[in-house]
Write an enzyme that holds these catalytic residues in place. Sequence first.
Site, PDB file in Angstrom:
ATOM      1  N   GLU A  76      42.918  25.620  29.955  1.00 54.30           N
ATOM      2  CA  GLU A  76      44.248  25.404  29.395  1.00 54.30           C
ATOM      3  C   GLU A  76      44.503  26.252  28.161  1.00 54.30           C
ATOM      4  O   GLU A  76      43.602  26.500  27.375  1.00 54.30           O
ATOM      5  CB  GLU A  76      44.386  23.946  28.955  1.00 54.30           C
ATOM      6  CG  GLU A  76      44.389  22.987  30.095  1.00 54.30           C
ATOM      7  CD  GLU A  76      44.239  21.547  29.639  1.00 54.30           C
ATOM      8  OE1 GLU A  76      44.772  21.201  28.564  1.00 54.30           O
ATOM      9  OE2 GLU A  76      43.597  20.781  30.357  1.00 54.30           O
TER      10      GLU A  76
ATOM     11  N   CYS B 257      46.839  27.943  21.261  1.00 51.55           N
ATOM     12  CA  CYS B 257      45.594  27.192  21.193  1.00 51.55           C
ATOM     13  C   CYS B 257      44.818  27.545  22.457  1.00 51.55           C
ATOM     14  O   CYS B 257      45.281  27.288  23.565  1.00 51.55           O
ATOM     15  CB  CYS B 257      45.910  25.702  21.147  1.00 51.55           C
ATOM     16  SG  CYS B 257      44.435  24.677  21.189  1.00 51.55           S
TER      17      CYS B 257
ATOM     18  N   CYS C 206      32.981  20.933  28.328  1.00 52.32           N
ATOM     19  CA  CYS C 206      32.323  20.874  27.021  1.00 52.32           C
ATOM     20  C   CYS C 206      31.151  19.901  27.135  1.00 52.32           C
ATOM     21  O   CYS C 206      31.207  18.945  27.888  1.00 52.32           O
ATOM     22  CB  CYS C 206      33.326  20.360  25.984  1.00 52.32           C
ATOM     23  SG  CYS C 206      32.679  20.302  24.301  1.00 52.32           S
TER      24      CYS C 206
ATOM     25  N   CYS D  77      32.312  13.935  22.743  1.00 53.97           N
ATOM     26  CA  CYS D  77      33.109  13.104  21.828  1.00 53.97           C
ATOM     27  C   CYS D  77      33.862  12.015  22.621  1.00 53.97           C
ATOM     28  O   CYS D  77      34.437  12.295  23.672  1.00 53.97           O
ATOM     29  CB  CYS D  77      34.096  13.959  21.039  1.00 53.97           C
ATOM     30  SG  CYS D  77      33.282  15.199  20.004  1.00 53.97           S
TER      31      CYS D  77
ATOM     32  N   CYS E  89      37.769  12.474  23.611  1.00 52.33           N
ATOM     33  CA  CYS E  89      38.238  13.787  24.061  1.00 52.33           C
ATOM     34  C   CYS E  89      38.171  13.933  25.578  1.00 52.33           C
ATOM     35  O   CYS E  89      37.146  13.653  26.197  1.00 52.33           O
ATOM     36  CB  CYS E  89      37.412  14.883  23.391  1.00 52.33           C
ATOM     37  SG  CYS E  89      37.946  16.546  23.832  1.00 52.33           S
TER      38      CYS E  89
ATOM     39  N   GLY F 256      36.390  23.093  24.943  1.00 51.43           N
ATOM     40  CA  GLY F 256      35.108  23.720  24.622  1.00 51.43           C
ATOM     41  C   GLY F 256      34.763  23.692  23.145  1.00 51.43           C
ATOM     42  O   GLY F 256      35.603  23.414  22.295  1.00 51.43           O
ATOM     43  N   GLU F 257      33.494  23.992  22.856  1.00 54.74           N
ATOM     44  CA  GLU F 257      33.009  24.051  21.481  1.00 54.74           C
ATOM     45  C   GLU F 257      32.721  25.525  21.174  1.00 54.74           C
ATOM     46  O   GLU F 257      31.727  26.085  21.658  1.00 54.74           O
ATOM     47  CB  GLU F 257      31.750  23.185  21.347  1.00 54.74           C
ATOM     48  CG  GLU F 257      30.950  23.360  20.073  1.00 54.74           C
ATOM     49  CD  GLU F 257      31.777  23.297  18.777  1.00 54.74           C
ATOM     50  OE1 GLU F 257      32.577  22.362  18.620  1.00 54.74           O
ATOM     51  OE2 GLU F 257      31.607  24.193  17.942  1.00 54.74           O
TER      52      GLU F 257
ATOM     53  N   SER G 108      37.721  25.891  15.324  1.00 59.00           N
ATOM     54  CA  SER G 108      37.403  24.480  15.101  1.00 59.00           C
ATOM     55  C   SER G 108      36.051  24.128  15.710  1.00 59.00           C
ATOM     56  O   SER G 108      35.742  24.501  16.837  1.00 59.00           O
ATOM     57  CB  SER G 108      38.507  23.630  15.750  1.00 59.00           C
ATOM     58  OG  SER G 108      38.223  22.269  15.611  1.00 59.00           O
TER      59      SER G 108
ATOM     60  N   SER H   7      35.760  19.222  12.613  1.00 57.96           N
ATOM     61  CA  SER H   7      36.216  17.937  13.144  1.00 57.96           C
ATOM     62  C   SER H   7      35.348  16.833  12.564  1.00 57.96           C
ATOM     63  O   SER H   7      34.273  16.556  13.070  1.00 57.96           O
ATOM     64  CB  SER H   7      36.115  17.942  14.672  1.00 57.96           C
ATOM     65  OG  SER H   7      36.910  18.978  15.188  1.00 57.96           O
ATOM     66  N   LEU H   8      35.825  16.235  11.497  1.00 58.01           N
ATOM     67  CA  LEU H   8      35.016  15.240  10.793  1.00 58.01           C
ATOM     68  C   LEU H   8      35.229  13.854  11.414  1.00 58.01           C
ATOM     69  O   LEU H   8      34.274  13.197  11.833  1.00 58.01           O
ATOM     70  CB  LEU H   8      35.363  15.267   9.300  1.00 58.01           C
ATOM     71  CG  LEU H   8      34.427  14.526   8.365  1.00 58.01           C
ATOM     72  CD1 LEU H   8      32.984  14.999   8.498  1.00 58.01           C
ATOM     73  CD2 LEU H   8      34.885  14.678   6.900  1.00 58.01           C
ATOM     74  N   HIS H   9      36.447  13.401  11.426  1.00 53.28           N
ATOM     75  CA  HIS H   9      36.853  12.178  12.127  1.00 53.28           C
ATOM     76  C   HIS H   9      36.226  10.876  11.625  1.00 53.28           C
ATOM     77  O   HIS H   9      36.493   9.810  12.200  1.00 53.28           O
ATOM     78  CB  HIS H   9      36.610  12.276  13.645  1.00 53.28           C
ATOM     79  CG  HIS H   9      37.291  13.421  14.320  1.00 53.28           C
ATOM     80  ND1 HIS H   9      38.495  13.938  13.920  1.00 53.28           N
ATOM     81  CD2 HIS H   9      36.928  14.174  15.407  1.00 53.28           C
ATOM     82  CE1 HIS H   9      38.836  14.945  14.704  1.00 53.28           C
ATOM     83  NE2 HIS H   9      37.907  15.111  15.611  1.00 53.28           N
TER      84      HIS H   9
ATOM     85  N   ASN I  24      45.526  11.229  20.242  1.00 57.18           N
ATOM     86  CA  ASN I  24      46.247  11.349  21.502  1.00 57.18           C
ATOM     87  C   ASN I  24      45.527  10.458  22.493  1.00 57.18           C
ATOM     88  O   ASN I  24      44.350  10.683  22.762  1.00 57.18           O
ATOM     89  CB  ASN I  24      46.150  12.797  21.983  1.00 57.18           C
ATOM     90  CG  ASN I  24      47.495  13.458  22.046  1.00 57.18           C
ATOM     91  OD1 ASN I  24      48.403  12.962  22.708  1.00 57.18           O
ATOM     92  ND2 ASN I  24      47.619  14.570  21.354  1.00 57.18           N
TER      93      ASN I  24
ATOM     94  N   CYS J 216      43.962  18.577  24.331  1.00 56.61           N
ATOM     95  CA  CYS J 216      43.011  19.385  25.097  1.00 56.61           C
ATOM     96  C   CYS J 216      42.349  18.674  26.264  1.00 56.61           C
ATOM     97  O   CYS J 216      41.917  17.547  26.167  1.00 56.61           O
ATOM     98  CB  CYS J 216      41.933  19.979  24.199  1.00 56.61           C
ATOM     99  SG  CYS J 216      41.498  18.992  22.796  1.00 56.61           S
TER     100      CYS J 216
HETATM  101  N1  SAH Z   1      35.086  21.566  20.031  1.00 54.49           N
HETATM  102  C1  SAH Z   1      35.877  21.889  18.888  1.00 54.49           C
HETATM  103  C2  SAH Z   1      37.265  22.396  19.212  1.00 54.49           C
HETATM  104  C3  SAH Z   1      38.044  21.738  20.307  1.00 54.49           C
HETATM  105  S1  SAH Z   1      38.834  20.215  20.019  1.00 54.49           S
HETATM  106  C4  SAH Z   1      35.910  20.738  17.917  1.00 54.49           C
HETATM  107  O1  SAH Z   1      35.355  19.703  18.215  1.00 54.49           O
HETATM  108  O2  SAH Z   1      36.457  20.879  16.829  1.00 54.49           O
HETATM  109  C5  SAH Z   1      40.097  20.464  18.832  1.00 54.49           C
HETATM  110  C6  SAH Z   1      40.361  19.218  17.988  1.00 54.49           C
HETATM  111  O3  SAH Z   1      41.006  18.186  18.744  1.00 54.49           O
HETATM  112  C7  SAH Z   1      39.078  18.590  17.463  1.00 54.49           C
HETATM  113  O4  SAH Z   1      39.259  18.195  16.130  1.00 54.49           O
HETATM  114  C8  SAH Z   1      38.911  17.383  18.361  1.00 54.49           C
HETATM  115  O5  SAH Z   1      38.079  16.436  17.789  1.00 54.49           O
HETATM  116  C9  SAH Z   1      40.346  16.954  18.514  1.00 54.49           C
HETATM  117  N2  SAH Z   1      40.614  16.051  19.617  1.00 54.49           N
HETATM  118  C10 SAH Z   1      40.028  15.995  20.823  1.00 54.49           C
HETATM  119  N3  SAH Z   1      40.559  15.002  21.569  1.00 54.49           N
HETATM  120  C11 SAH Z   1      41.520  14.439  20.822  1.00 54.49           C
HETATM  121  C12 SAH Z   1      42.427  13.358  21.024  1.00 54.49           C
HETATM  122  N4  SAH Z   1      42.434  12.687  22.166  1.00 54.49           N
HETATM  123  N5  SAH Z   1      43.277  13.042  20.029  1.00 54.49           N
HETATM  124  C13 SAH Z   1      43.276  13.747  18.867  1.00 54.49           C
HETATM  125  N6  SAH Z   1      42.454  14.758  18.613  1.00 54.49           N
HETATM  126  C14 SAH Z   1      41.579  15.105  19.570  1.00 54.49           C
END
Ligand code: SAH
Length: 342
Positions: A89, A102, A109, A113, A116, A156-157, A188, A211-213, A287, A330
């Site tokens: 995508e 993007c 991946c 997570c 995701c 992907g990462e 990212s 991506s800290l979260h 999301n 994504c």
């Molecule tokens: N693998 C990389 C880049 C891809 S994801 C990473 O982890 O950063 C891009 C961003 O979208 C990351 O911050 C990821 O954690 C976030 N993300 C993935 N799924 C999501 C969702 N359902 N809602 C909000 N953010 C999301």
Amino acid sequence: MKLKSMTLEEMDALFKELRQPAFRAKQVYTWLHKGVRSYEEMTNLPKDLRAVLEEKYPIYAPVAVRRQESRLDGTRKYLWQLEDGNCVETVLMRYHYGNSVCISSEVGCRMGCAFCASTLGGLVRKLEPHEMLDQVLFTQLDSGLPISHIVLMGIGEPLDNMENVLRFLELVNSKEGMNISLRHISLSTCGLVPKIDELAQKKLQLTLSVSLHAPNDEIRNTIMPVNKAYPVETLLEACRRYYQATSRRISFEYAMINGVNDAPEHAKELLRRLKGLPAHFNLIPLNHVEESPLKPSTKAAVARFQKILEDGGVTATVRRTLGGDIDASCGQLRRKHTKENQ
Ligand code: SAH
């Protein structure tokens, strides 16, 4: 290696081997970076050379198997089919400062997570440099909208595919190619510490997004398996080293998940841990992904969180969600497509 993944210097060397004049390499490089679909289009090349190249280095251009356009904000989403049939995508977002894409760095991946969609089927394979370039090129060609910004935030990462990503950056940044400034590119990562250190040494002008979260290991362990290998403090230390090496402020992504990481004490804990590290926070309301029980935070919780960070001297913006009506987060579109074709 595919011709389109080669740097101009590598192409120079190749054309020397093919006993071609030096200027041919630049001609072919320029054509490829304009997104031609065949050698036929390279009209300033002799016919016999086109035939030789066609034989040895066939050109593949990705096919848009799906296009969606948001009625809300003009965000466009593409599902591109690659040469081997896999799909990735790309999302095109329109901002006041320009058009941003993007792009995906892998098919699937392996980071796992919990929130995701991209990771649900695991990693299929890494993308080649030209497959990342093609996403930018063909999204620009198909949409007719000039692309000025890139975020490596799709499927992907990127740091799990570092060599190819670095080569892609060199290609897309080259002045004979798309000439997109690294300052307009964000990368990212979920936090692969050794790779962050490696990237720091390259001293690139791109923006690193982490991506800290979560503010601590207790929470981060439950949503990001990578945290078991590189816990929060280890990750933040790598971010400090990155800042020292590059002088580039780190951008932290923080997906706001209802009842998981969105309490006032979580914002306060973040402030305590960051102390002194120049940072910017992107707060992203989660999301919702069908397969996951996790839900987005309320607007009020997001606003409260933002205020605590800002009052503590850390800038925080709430990311506008774009393309909410077209599965733009994504991995969702690819996943739907794969399921329908099974
Ligand atoms: N693998 C990389 C880049 C891809 S994801 C990473 O982890 O950063 C891009 C961003 O979208 C990351 O911050 C990821 O954690 C976030 N993300 C993935 N799924 C999501 C969702 N359902 N809602 C909000 N953010 C999301």
